[in-house]
Motif scaffolding. Sequence first.
Motif, PDB file in Angstrom:
ATOM      1  N   ASP A   1       0.817  -1.217   0.000  1.00  0.00           N
ATOM      2  CA  ASP A   1       0.000   0.000   0.000  1.00  0.00           C
ATOM      3  C   ASP A   1       0.857   1.276   0.000  1.00  0.00           C
ATOM      4  N   GLY A   2       1.953   1.254  -0.736  1.00  0.00           N
ATOM      5  CA  GLY A   2       2.767   2.448  -0.909  1.00  0.00           C
ATOM      6  C   GLY A   2       3.748   2.772   0.197  1.00  0.00           C
ATOM      7  N   ARG A   3       3.791   1.921   1.251  1.00  0.00           N
ATOM      8  CA  ARG A   3       4.736   2.127   2.346  1.00  0.00           C
ATOM      9  C   ARG A   3       5.440   0.804   2.633  1.00  0.00           C
ATOM     10  N   PHE A   4       6.671   0.885   3.154  1.00  0.00           N
ATOM     11  CA  PHE A   4       7.358  -0.387   3.390  1.00  0.00           C
ATOM     12  C   PHE A   4       6.951  -0.975   4.730  1.00  0.00           C
ATOM     13  N   GLU A   5       6.882  -2.327   4.710  1.00  0.00           N
ATOM     14  CA  GLU A   5       6.547  -3.064   5.929  1.00  0.00           C
ATOM     15  C   GLU A   5       7.690  -3.981   6.357  1.00  0.00           C
ATOM     16  N   ASP A   6       8.650  -4.175   5.466  1.00  0.00           N
ATOM     17  CA  ASP A   6       9.848  -4.950   5.781  1.00  0.00           C
ATOM     18  C   ASP A   6      11.053  -4.184   5.254  1.00  0.00           C
ATOM     19  N   MET A   7      12.116  -4.133   6.053  1.00  0.00           N
ATOM     20  CA  MET A   7      13.334  -3.448   5.637  1.00  0.00           C
ATOM     21  C   MET A   7      14.527  -4.183   6.214  1.00  0.00           C
ATOM     22  N   TRP A   8      15.510  -4.400   5.362  1.00  0.00           N
ATOM     23  CA  TRP A   8      16.765  -5.001   5.772  1.00  0.00           C
ATOM     24  C   TRP A   8      17.870  -4.091   5.258  1.00  0.00           C
ATOM     25  N   TYR A   9      18.912  -3.894   6.060  1.00  0.00           N
ATOM     26  CA  TYR A   9      20.024  -3.101   5.558  1.00  0.00           C
ATOM     27  C   TYR A   9      21.342  -3.673   6.058  1.00  0.00           C
ATOM     28  N   LEU A  10      22.376  -3.358   5.299  1.00  0.00           N
ATOM     29  CA  LEU A  10      23.716  -3.818   5.612  1.00  0.00           C
ATOM     30  C   LEU A  10      24.680  -2.685   5.302  1.00  0.00           C
ATOM     31  N   LEU A  11      25.490  -2.320   6.297  1.00  0.00           N
ATOM     32  CA  LEU A  11      26.500  -1.286   6.133  1.00  0.00           C
ATOM     33  C   LEU A  11      27.863  -1.943   5.965  1.00  0.00           C
ATOM     34  N   ASP A  12      28.723  -1.341   5.172  1.00  0.00           N
ATOM     35  CA  ASP A  12      30.092  -1.827   5.006  1.00  0.00           C
ATOM     36  C   ASP A  12      30.911  -1.335   6.200  1.00  0.00           C
ATOM     37  N   THR A  13      30.732  -1.998   7.330  1.00  0.00           N
ATOM     38  CA  THR A  13      31.399  -1.566   8.559  1.00  0.00           C
ATOM     39  C   THR A  13      32.905  -1.758   8.478  1.00  0.00           C
ATOM     40  N   ARG A  14      33.361  -2.691   7.654  1.00  0.00           N
ATOM     41  CA  ARG A  14      34.813  -2.879   7.491  1.00  0.00           C
ATOM     42  C   ARG A  14      35.437  -1.605   6.907  1.00  0.00           C
ATOM     43  N   ALA A  15      34.741  -0.986   5.941  1.00  0.00           N
ATOM     44  CA  ALA A  15      35.245   0.269   5.355  1.00  0.00           C
ATOM     45  C   ALA A  15      35.270   1.363   6.415  1.00  0.00           C
ATOM     46  N   VAL A  16      34.234   1.424   7.256  1.00  0.00           N
ATOM     47  CA  VAL A  16      34.190   2.425   8.321  1.00  0.00           C
ATOM     48  C   VAL A  16      35.357   2.213   9.277  1.00  0.00           C
ATOM     49  N   GLN A  17      35.569   0.973   9.705  1.00  0.00           N
ATOM     50  CA  GLN A  17      36.668   0.663  10.625  1.00  0.00           C
ATOM     51  C   GLN A  17      38.013   1.056  10.026  1.00  0.00           C
ATOM     52  N   SER A  18      38.196   0.744   8.762  1.00  0.00           N
ATOM     53  CA  SER A  18      39.444   1.072   8.091  1.00  0.00           C
ATOM     54  C   SER A  18      39.691   2.576   8.036  1.00  0.00           C
ATOM     55  N   GLN A  19      38.632   3.324   7.725  1.00  0.00           N
ATOM     56  CA  GLN A  19      38.762   4.768   7.595  1.00  0.00           C
ATOM     57  C   GLN A  19      38.968   5.470   8.937  1.00  0.00           C
ATOM     58  N   LEU A  20      38.429   4.885  10.004  1.00  0.00           N
ATOM     59  CA  LEU A  20      38.589   5.483  11.328  1.00  0.00           C
ATOM     60  C   LEU A  20      39.833   4.958  12.037  1.00  0.00           C
ATOM     61  N   GLY A  21      40.557   4.079  11.358  1.00  0.00           N
ATOM     62  CA  GLY A  21      41.809   3.599  11.911  1.00  0.00           C
ATOM     63  C   GLY A  21      41.661   2.534  12.970  1.00  0.00           C
ATOM     64  N   ALA A  22      40.508   1.838  12.971  1.00  0.00           N
ATOM     65  CA  ALA A  22      40.291   0.800  13.986  1.00  0.00           C
ATOM     66  C   ALA A  22      40.913  -0.520  13.571  1.00  0.00           C
TER      67      ALA A  22
END
Length: 132
Positions: free
Chosen positions: A111-132
């Motif tokens: 009905d024009g709105r989402f009822e299920d949502m899945w997401y995935l972030l590239d946390t490895r890239a974040v860790q690398s960029q923040l020097g972790a």
Amino acid sequence: MSDTQVHLHEVYHRYIEAINNRELDRMHEFAHDQLTFNGEPVSRDDYVAAIQGHLAAVEDFVWRLDDLVIEGDRVAARLTDTGTPVTEWLGLQPTGKAVEFTEYAFYHFRDGRFEDMWYLLDTRAVQSQLGA
């Protein structure tokens, strides 16, 4: 594109625009009152709180839509996310460095709105960029 695809294309673009403009009070336009978020049933308020958590930690967070695929009532998006963490985020301490990483998000609309949502972030890239 079918009428449904055109509609979902427009809805999704408005959704990303609303988040980037910090108009979280508009989430009722895009998400059902109850939804499944990464496999867990949550309220829309819980979903908004999760977004607010990201925005509190990364105040200049921006979502840029790179790819959008619509098939029937399903939407897949590839986004590039950018920002500079100012508090602990994803278990990492802020370093003053900006990050840029990929996010994948998948939705089921009804009905024009989402009822299920899945997401995935590239946390490895974040860790690398923040020097972790």
